[in-house]
Design an enzyme around this catalytic site. Structure first.
Site, short mmCIF file in Angstrom:
data_model
loop_
_atom_site.label_atom_id
_atom_site.label_comp_id
_atom_site.label_asym_id
_atom_site.label_seq_id
_atom_site.Cartn_x
_atom_site.Cartn_y
_atom_site.Cartn_z
CG HIS A 68 -1.76 1.22 1.37
ND1 HIS A 68 -3.10 1.25 1.00
CD2 HIS A 68 -1.49 2.47 1.84
CE1 HIS A 68 -3.58 2.45 1.24
NE2 HIS A 68 -2.63 3.21 1.75
CD GLU A 69 1.62 3.69 3.62
OE1 GLU A 69 1.88 4.75 2.98
OE2 GLU A 69 0.57 3.54 4.27
CG HIS A 72 0.30 6.27 -0.72
ND1 HIS A 72 -0.71 6.98 -1.33
CD2 HIS A 72 -0.24 5.74 0.42
CE1 HIS A 72 -1.82 6.87 -0.61
NE2 HIS A 72 -1.56 6.12 0.45
CG HIS A 126 0.38 8.90 -6.91
ND1 HIS A 126 -0.74 9.27 -6.19
CD2 HIS A 126 0.19 9.46 -8.14
CE1 HIS A 126 -1.54 9.98 -6.95
NE2 HIS A 126 -0.99 10.11 -8.13
#
Length: 702
Positions: A486-487, A490, A493
Site C-alpha cells: 500500500h505505502e 503511494h 505515485h
C-alpha cells in the site's frame, strides 16, 4: 536548476558564520543532493526556518509588487518557484518529527507549527496577490494555456479562495487566529498520542507466552531492546505488535489488558489526554466553515473533493455498512458458539474477537496467519514490490549505502527508468521504535518537477513492523505485507510523477483519489504468481506450498465483516463530528457512544481509530471529513484491477501503460474523474468493492 541547487547564500543574513555553517542552508554535496542527515542537529532548524521564512516572504513581495500586468509567468509560475528553501527545511524537519523524534525536536515542533501558520496566513489571504490570480482566472480561456497550466491556474485560484483570500479584513484576521491555533492543537494532539504510545508497554514473563509464535517472541524481545530492556520481551501499542498478540495469546487476562491500553490511547485523563483538544479543534473548524460561507466543516471540506457533498459520502458508507454489519453479527454468533464449544462460560468481548476469529478461520479455511508468516520475510516482500513495479512500469532499483539517513535502519535505493536514467531516490524506514509515531505513511523530501530542470523526487515509505532479533529476519503478517505494498503504491505515485509544476506533483490530488494508486497496488501482493516467486520460508528457503497458497487465497475474505465495520464506523464518526454542531461533541466519549448506538455498532467491535487516537483527522486536517476516502478509492481500485483481470494478464503491457500515463504519472495535472475514465474507459462500478470484500448480496433465486 533543481531546488537543492538553488544557492541560498545570496539570502539576507547568511554572512553570519553560524548560518553559513548550517547544513540546512548550504548546497548539499551528497549523492543526488540528498539531505545530509548525519550533519543535521536540532539546533540547526530554527535558524534555517527563520531564513526560509524571510526568503519566501521576499519572493512573495516581489510578485505582489510587480508593476507589470499579471500574466501566467509573473504570477502563477513565480508562485511555483517561491518557497523552495522553506520546502527543503520543512520536509527534513517533519520527517524527523514523525519518524525519529527526540525531546528537542518535539519542543521545536511546538513553536514551528504556530510559526508556519503565522507565515502562511498573510500569503494565502493577500488581497493584491489574490487579485492577480483572479484577473488571470477570469480570462483563463484567452490565455492560450496548456492543459497542465490551466489545471494549475484553477487549483491555485481554488486554494487561495478556500483559504479566505476574498474575505473582508476582520474575517481574515479571525481566520488567521484560527489557523494558528489549529496548527498548535494538531501538533499537541500528535504529541499526546506519541507520549501515550511511548509510555505504555507490557512485559511478558515466561508464563505469558502461551500461543505466541517464536517469531513474535523474537520481535517482542527486539522491542524491549529498543527501550533499553535487553533480555526482556514486551508488547507495545504499535499495531504490528498488538494485532498478532490479540490473535494468538491464550491468556485472556493479558489480551484484555493489552486491548484496553490500545483503545485508550489519548484518553487516560493524564497529560496526554486528547479530549479537550478535540473539542476545541471541532469548534474552530466549525467557525472556519461559517466564515467561508459553508453550513458545516464537512460541507466546506468535501466541496473540493471527488465526493463533493456529505450526502454522497454518507450514501457510500451506508451502502457498505448494512451488509458489513450483517456479516459481522453472523460472525459474532459463530464466535460465541466456538467459545461455548470449548467450555468457555463467558460472553465474547472485544479483546476476544481476533483470537477466536483466528480459530474460526482455521476451522473454515484451514488457515491462520502464523502458518504463512515464515514465508513473508520483509526482504522478500520488498523484492516482490520492486519486481512488480519493474514488470509494470520498467523501473529498476539498486540499493545505495552512501546516502545519509536519519536512522541506521533506514535503507535507500536508486530508481532508474527503462532507459537507465535516474527516476527517483527511494527511502524505506520499516521498523517500529519509540522515536517514531505509529502507523505507516509515504512522504517526500523533494517532489518531482520540470519547471527548473528535471528534478528527481526523494520519496519515503515509513512503517512500524516488528523487527527480528538475534539475526532473524522480520516476518510480516498478511496485513503487514499488504501495508508494505500500500505505502509503496503511494511511493510510486510520487516516483513516477511526470509533471512540470511542483504544486501538481505526485500525490497532490484530491484526498479521495490519492488512495487509488496505493490500494490498487495492494492487489499484486496477493496474486499467486507474485507469492509463488517471492514467498519463501525464512529458514529453509522453500517456496510457499501450493496448498497453503490456495488456503490463503480462500481465507482472504474471512472476517471482512469485522474489518469493514471497524473502518466504516470510523469514517461515519469522522463525518458526524464535522456535520453536526460542534456543541454536540462537547463530551467526546458521549458523542462516540451516541453515534455508535445510532448505527447499531456491535459492542464487540471498536472503531479502528477511536477519537482520541484518530490522528488522520485531528493531528491535522488532511483527512478531516475525509477518512471515507479509503473506501471511495476502494470503489475505484477494485474496479481498476479488473482491467488487468479482463486482459488475462496482471502485468498486461497495454493496461500497465494506461495505468502509468493516466494515474501514476499525471499527478494533479488532470481532473481525477477524467484520469480514471481515461484509464478504464468508463466510470467505476461500485459493486466491485462489495464483491472484493465478499459482501455483495447475491440475488435471490426466482
Amino acid at each position: 536548476m533543481s531546488e537543492t541547487s538553488v544557492s541560498p547564500v545570496a539570502s539576507k543574513g547568511l554572512e553570519n558564520p553560524l548560518l553559513k555553517a548550517n547544513p540546512l542552508l548550504k548546497a548539499w554535496q551528497t549523492p543526488f543532493e540528498t539531505p545530509p542527515f548525519d550533519e543535521i542537529k536540532p539546533e540547526h532548524f530554527m535558524p534555517a526556518f527563520e531564513q526560509a521564512f524571510f526568503d519566501h516572504s521576499a519572493e512573495i513581495a516581489a510578485i505582489v509588487n510587480d508593476p507589470a500586468v499579471p500574466d501566467f509567468a509573473n504570477t502563477i509560475t513565480a508562485l511555483e518557484r517561491s518557497g523552495k528553501l522553506l520546502s527543503r527545511v520543512a520536509s527534513v524537519f517533519y520527517d524527523l518529527v514523525s519518524a525519529h523524534s527526540n525531546p528537542a525536536i518535539l519542543e521545536i515542533d511546538k513553536d514551528v507549527s504556530s510559526r508556519m501558520a503565522r507565515h502562511w496566513n498573510p500569503i494565502m489571504m493577500n488581497a493584491v496577490l489574490f487579485g492577480r490570480i483572479v484577473a488571470l482566472h477570469d480570462k483563463r480561456a484567452e490565455l492560450g494555456l496548456t492543459t497542465e497550466q490551466m489545471r494549475l491556474l484553477e487549483r491555485t485560484y481554488t486554494r487561495f479562495h478556500r483559504s479566505g483570500a476574498g474575505l473582508d479584513e476582520a474575517a481574515k484576521a479571525r481566520m488567521a487566529e484560527i489557523n494558528e491555533r489549529l496548527a498548535h492543537l494538531g501538533t499537541s494532539f500528535s504529541h499526546h498520542l506519541l507520549g501515550d504510545e511511548q509510555e505504555w508497554f507490557m512485559e511478558l514473563g515466561e508464563g505469558d507466552l502461551d500461543g505466541l509464535a517464536e517469531s513474535f517472541v523474537a520481535s517482542a524481545k527486539a522491542s524491549a531492546d529498543e527501550r533499553g530492556m535487553t533480555g526482556k520481551a514486551i508488547i507495545t501499542t504499535s499495531r504490528s505488535s498488538m494485532e498478532p498478540f490479540l490473535k494468538s495469546s491464550t491468556r485472556r487476562d493479558l489480551r484484555e489488558k493489552a486491548y484496553k491500553a490500545f483503545i485508550q490511547r489519548g484518553n487516560n485523563g493524564n497529560a496526554n489526554d486528547n479530549n479537550e483538544t478535540i473539542v476545541e479543534i471541532l469548534k474552530l473548524r466549525e467557525e472556519t466553515a461559517k466564515i467561508l460561507g459553508f453550513p458545516t466543516f464537512a460541507a466546506y471540506r468535501l466541496e473540493d473533493s471527488m465526493a463533493k457533498t456529505p450526502e454522497a459520502v454518507r450514501g457510500l458508507l451506508e451502502r457498505v455498512w448494512k451488509p458489513a454489519r450483517a456479516r459481522a453479527l453472523a460472525d459474532r454468533d459463530a464466535l460465541q458458539e466456538l467459545i461455548a464449544e470449548e467450555g468457555g462460560n463467558f460472553k465474547l468481548a472485544a479483546w476476544d474477537w481476533r483470537y477466536y476469529a483466528e480459530k474460526l478461520r482455521q476451522r473454515r479455511a484451514n488457515f491462520d496467519d502464523a502458518a504463512i508468516k515464515p514465508y513473508l520475510t520483509l526482504d522478500h516482500m520488498i523484492a516482490a514490490q520492486f519486481d512488480t513495479a519493474t514488470r509494470l512500469f520498467g523501473i529498476t532499483f539498486a540499493e545505495r549505502k552512501d546516502v545519509p539517513v536519519w536512522h541506521p535502519d533506514v535503507r535507500v535505493w536508486e530508481v532508474k527508468d527503462a532507459k537507465g536514467a535516474l527516476k527517483a531516490i527511494f527511502y524505506g524506514d520499516y521498523f517500529a521504535r519509540p522515536s517514531k509515531r505509529s502507523g505507516a505513511w509515504m512522504t517526500s523530501l523533494r517532489d518531482q518537477q520540470k519547471l527548473d530542470g528535471d528534478v528527481a523526487p526523494l520519496v519515503l515509505n515509513i512503517c512500524n513492523f516488528a523487527k527480528g532479533t538475534d539475526g532473524q529476519p522480520s516476518l510480516l503478517s498478511p496485513d503487514d505485507a499488504r501495508t508494505l505494498f500500500h505505502e509503496f503504491g503511494h511511493g510510486l505515485h510520487g516516483m513516477l510523477s511526470n509533471v512540470i509544476y511542483p504544486s501538481l506533483s505526485g500525490t497532490s490530488v484530491f484526498t479521495d483519489f490519492v488512495e487509488l494508486p496505493s490500494q490498487l497496488y495492494e492487489h499484486w501482493q496477493e496474486q499467486p504468481q507474485v507469492l509463488q516467486t517471492f514467498a519463501k520460508h525464512y529458514q529453509t528457503g522453500e517456496p510457499l506450498p501450493d496448498d497453503l497458497l490456495k488456503r490463503f487465497i480462500a481465507a482472504r475474505k474471512f472476517n471482512q465483516g469485522f474489518a469493514t465495520v471497524e473502518f466504516v464506523s470510523s469514517a461515519l464518526i469522522d463525518l458526524e463530528f464535522h456535520t453536526q454542531p460542534a456543541s454536540a461533541s462537547a463530551d467526546v466519549a458521549a458523542f462516540e457512544k451516541k453515534e455508535l448506538e445510532k448505527i447499531g455498532m456491535p459492542e464487540e467491535i471498536a472503531l479502528r481509530h477511536r477519537p482520541t487516537q484518530f490522528g488522520h483527522i485531528f493531528s491535522g486536517d488532511h483527512y478531516a471529513s475525509g477518512y471515507y476516502s479509503y473506501m471511495w478509492s476502494e470503489v475505484m481500485d477494485a474496479d481498476a484491477f479488473g482491467a488487468f483481470e479482463e486482459a488475462g494478464n496482471i502485468f498486461d503491457p497495454a493496461v500497465a501503460k494506461r495505468l502509468h500515463d493516466d494515474i501514476y504519472s499525471s499527478g494533479g495535472s488532470v481532473d481525477p474523474e477524467s484520469a480514471y475514465v481515461a484509464f478504464r474507459g468508463r466510470a467505476p462500478a461500485p459493486d466491485a468493492l462489495l464483491r472484493r470484500r465478499g459482501l455483495l448480496e447475491e440475488p435471490e433465486a426466482a
